[in-house]
Design a protein around this motif. Sequence first.
Motif, PDB file in Angstrom:
ATOM      1  N   THR A 117      45.527  40.698  82.464  1.00  0.00           N
ATOM      2  CA  THR A 117      45.653  39.251  82.364  1.00  0.00           C
ATOM      3  C   THR A 117      46.969  38.858  81.719  1.00  0.00           C
ATOM      4  O   THR A 117      47.452  39.520  80.812  1.00  0.00           O
ATOM      5  N   GLU A 118      47.521  37.756  82.207  1.00  0.00           N
ATOM      6  CA  GLU A 118      48.685  37.135  81.587  1.00  0.00           C
ATOM      7  C   GLU A 118      48.212  35.878  80.870  1.00  0.00           C
ATOM      8  O   GLU A 118      47.522  35.048  81.459  1.00  0.00           O
ATOM      9  N   MET A 119      48.571  35.751  79.601  1.00  0.00           N
ATOM     10  CA  MET A 119      48.242  34.554  78.821  1.00  0.00           C
ATOM     11  C   MET A 119      49.526  33.739  78.713  1.00  0.00           C
ATOM     12  O   MET A 119      50.509  34.188  78.126  1.00  0.00           O
ATOM     13  N   ARG A 120      49.504  32.548  79.334  1.00  0.00           N
ATOM     14  CA  ARG A 120      50.680  31.687  79.330  1.00  0.00           C
ATOM     15  C   ARG A 120      50.294  30.323  78.796  1.00  0.00           C
ATOM     16  O   ARG A 120      49.393  29.677  79.339  1.00  0.00           O
ATOM     17  N   ASP A 121      50.957  29.885  77.733  1.00  0.00           N
ATOM     18  CA  ASP A 121      50.662  28.592  77.107  1.00  0.00           C
ATOM     19  C   ASP A 121      49.182  28.459  76.753  1.00  0.00           C
ATOM     20  O   ASP A 121      48.586  27.398  76.910  1.00  0.00           O
ATOM     21  N   GLY A 122      48.586  29.567  76.301  1.00  0.00           N
ATOM     22  CA  GLY A 122      47.191  29.564  75.891  1.00  0.00           C
ATOM     23  C   GLY A 122      46.190  29.608  77.025  1.00  0.00           C
ATOM     24  O   GLY A 122      44.987  29.554  76.797  1.00  0.00           O
ATOM     25  N   ILE A 123      46.676  29.735  78.263  1.00  0.00           N
ATOM     26  CA  ILE A 123      45.786  29.764  79.426  1.00  0.00           C
ATOM     27  C   ILE A 123      45.822  31.161  80.036  1.00  0.00           C
ATOM     28  O   ILE A 123      46.893  31.670  80.369  1.00  0.00           O
ATOM     29  N   PRO A 124      44.646  31.808  80.190  1.00  0.00           N
ATOM     30  CA  PRO A 124      44.619  33.145  80.784  1.00  0.00           C
ATOM     31  C   PRO A 124      44.727  33.068  82.313  1.00  0.00           C
ATOM     32  O   PRO A 124      44.057  32.256  82.954  1.00  0.00           O
ATOM     33  N   PHE A 125      45.604  33.901  82.870  1.00  0.00           N
ATOM     34  CA  PHE A 125      45.766  34.014  84.315  1.00  0.00           C
ATOM     35  C   PHE A 125      45.454  35.453  84.706  1.00  0.00           C
ATOM     36  O   PHE A 125      46.296  36.337  84.542  1.00  0.00           O
ATOM     37  N   PRO A 126      44.243  35.703  85.225  1.00  0.00           N
ATOM     38  CA  PRO A 126      43.893  37.065  85.635  1.00  0.00           C
ATOM     39  C   PRO A 126      44.828  37.528  86.754  1.00  0.00           C
ATOM     40  O   PRO A 126      45.115  36.776  87.689  1.00  0.00           O
ATOM     41  N   ILE A 127      45.316  38.767  86.625  1.00  0.00           N
ATOM     42  CA  ILE A 127      46.217  39.316  87.626  1.00  0.00           C
ATOM     43  C   ILE A 127      45.464  40.254  88.560  1.00  0.00           C
ATOM     44  O   ILE A 127      45.532  40.117  89.767  1.00  0.00           O
ATOM     45  N   ILE A 128      44.750  41.215  87.976  1.00  0.00           N
ATOM     46  CA  ILE A 128      43.968  42.156  88.785  1.00  0.00           C
ATOM     47  C   ILE A 128      42.835  42.716  87.936  1.00  0.00           C
ATOM     48  O   ILE A 128      42.936  42.766  86.710  1.00  0.00           O
ATOM     49  N   MET A 129      41.785  43.150  88.605  1.00  0.00           N
ATOM     50  CA  MET A 129      40.629  43.734  87.936  1.00  0.00           C
ATOM     51  C   MET A 129      40.321  45.072  88.598  1.00  0.00           C
ATOM     52  O   MET A 129      40.404  45.189  89.820  1.00  0.00           O
ATOM     53  N   LEU A 130      40.004  46.066  87.774  1.00  0.00           N
ATOM     54  CA  LEU A 130      39.620  47.377  88.283  1.00  0.00           C
ATOM     55  C   LEU A 130      38.153  47.659  87.994  1.00  0.00           C
ATOM     56  O   LEU A 130      37.677  47.385  86.898  1.00  0.00           O
ATOM     57  N   ASP A 131      37.465  48.225  88.965  1.00  0.00           N
ATOM     58  CA  ASP A 131      36.117  48.757  88.792  1.00  0.00           C
ATOM     59  C   ASP A 131      36.295  50.206  88.364  1.00  0.00           C
ATOM     60  O   ASP A 131      36.987  50.971  89.039  1.00  0.00           O
ATOM     61  N   CYS A 132      35.725  50.593  87.227  1.00  0.00           N
ATOM     62  CA  CYS A 132      35.944  51.932  86.674  1.00  0.00           C
ATOM     63  C   CYS A 132      34.635  52.662  86.431  1.00  0.00           C
ATOM     64  O   CYS A 132      33.625  52.052  86.096  1.00  0.00           O
ATOM     65  N   THR A 133      34.698  53.975  86.569  1.00  0.00           N
ATOM     66  CA  THR A 133      33.598  54.823  86.130  1.00  0.00           C
ATOM     67  C   THR A 133      33.765  55.037  84.627  1.00  0.00           C
ATOM     68  O   THR A 133      34.822  54.722  84.055  1.00  0.00           O
ATOM     69  N   PHE A 134      32.759  55.608  84.001  1.00  0.00           N
ATOM     70  CA  PHE A 134      32.863  55.914  82.576  1.00  0.00           C
ATOM     71  C   PHE A 134      34.047  56.849  82.313  1.00  0.00           C
ATOM     72  O   PHE A 134      34.816  56.651  81.373  1.00  0.00           O
ATOM     73  N   GLN A 135      34.203  57.871  83.142  1.00  0.00           N
ATOM     74  CA  GLN A 135      35.294  58.825  82.968  1.00  0.00           C
ATOM     75  C   GLN A 135      36.657  58.142  83.132  1.00  0.00           C
ATOM     76  O   GLN A 135      37.617  58.476  82.424  1.00  0.00           O
ATOM     77  N   GLU A 136      36.763  57.197  84.053  1.00  0.00           N
ATOM     78  CA  GLU A 136      38.021  56.468  84.234  1.00  0.00           C
ATOM     79  C   GLU A 136      38.336  55.581  83.033  1.00  0.00           C
ATOM     80  O   GLU A 136      39.502  55.462  82.640  1.00  0.00           O
ATOM     81  N   VAL A 137      37.318  54.981  82.426  1.00  0.00           N
ATOM     82  CA  VAL A 137      37.541  54.169  81.223  1.00  0.00           C
ATOM     83  C   VAL A 137      38.073  55.055  80.089  1.00  0.00           C
ATOM     84  O   VAL A 137      39.011  54.675  79.384  1.00  0.00           O
ATOM     85  N   VAL A 138      37.505  56.242  79.936  1.00  0.00           N
ATOM     86  CA  VAL A 138      37.971  57.176  78.905  1.00  0.00           C
ATOM     87  C   VAL A 138      39.433  57.542  79.175  1.00  0.00           C
ATOM     88  O   VAL A 138      40.285  57.468  78.275  1.00  0.00           O
ATOM     89  N   TYR A 139      39.745  57.931  80.403  1.00  0.00           N
ATOM     90  CA  TYR A 139      41.115  58.286  80.774  1.00  0.00           C
ATOM     91  C   TYR A 139      42.055  57.102  80.538  1.00  0.00           C
ATOM     92  O   TYR A 139      43.131  57.254  79.941  1.00  0.00           O
ATOM     93  N   ASN A 140      41.665  55.918  81.007  1.00  0.00           N
ATOM     94  CA  ASN A 140      42.516  54.731  80.887  1.00  0.00           C
ATOM     95  C   ASN A 140      42.766  54.349  79.428  1.00  0.00           C
ATOM     96  O   ASN A 140      43.866  53.940  79.070  1.00  0.00           O
ATOM     97  N   THR A 141      41.754  54.504  78.594  1.00  0.00           N
ATOM     98  CA  THR A 141      41.918  54.202  77.173  1.00  0.00           C
ATOM     99  C   THR A 141      42.952  55.128  76.550  1.00  0.00           C
ATOM    100  O   THR A 141      43.795  54.686  75.755  1.00  0.00           O
ATOM    101  N   LYS A 142      42.927  56.397  76.917  1.00  0.00           N
ATOM    102  CA  LYS A 142      43.930  57.347  76.422  1.00  0.00           C
ATOM    103  C   LYS A 142      45.330  56.942  76.885  1.00  0.00           C
ATOM    104  O   LYS A 142      46.285  56.958  76.099  1.00  0.00           O
ATOM    105  N   VAL A 143      45.457  56.580  78.147  1.00  0.00           N
ATOM    106  CA  VAL A 143      46.753  56.184  78.708  1.00  0.00           C
ATOM    107  C   VAL A 143      47.279  54.935  78.019  1.00  0.00           C
ATOM    108  O   VAL A 143      48.443  54.881  77.603  1.00  0.00           O
ATOM    109  N   ILE A 144      46.436  53.922  77.884  1.00  0.00           N
ATOM    110  CA  ILE A 144      46.858  52.660  77.255  1.00  0.00           C
ATOM    111  C   ILE A 144      47.307  52.908  75.824  1.00  0.00           C
ATOM    112  O   ILE A 144      48.369  52.434  75.397  1.00  0.00           O
TER     113      ILE A 144
END
Length: 93
Positions: free
Chosen positions: A56-83
């Motif tokens: 999400t991009e927050m511009r002037d206090g307004i959130p603008f969603p850019i993209i959403m990913l559907d993740c498995t539990f394992q992908e959330v773990v991997y993504n958290t490490k990457v982030i």
Amino acid sequence: MESLYYISLNIKTVSGIDSYATYNLGEDREKAIAIFNLLKGSSNLSEHSVLTMDFTEMRDGIPFPIIMLDCTFQEVVYNTKVITREIFKNLNL
């Protein structure tokens, strides 16, 4: 005013979608996009999606969603490490 980019982690519950974590990626659009592009998951969401990550991009206090990913539990773990690794690099190097 500058834009702020962030990733939210969400889980589908009986009462709806709840956000349980947010990672602040800062104001640099290119760096934020580069981090999000490293993540695993599918952009094909369905009614069966349980774990999602929103970019999400927050511009002037307004959130603008850019993209959403559907993740498995394992992908959330991997993504958290990457982030976490990429935020550490951006803040310290």
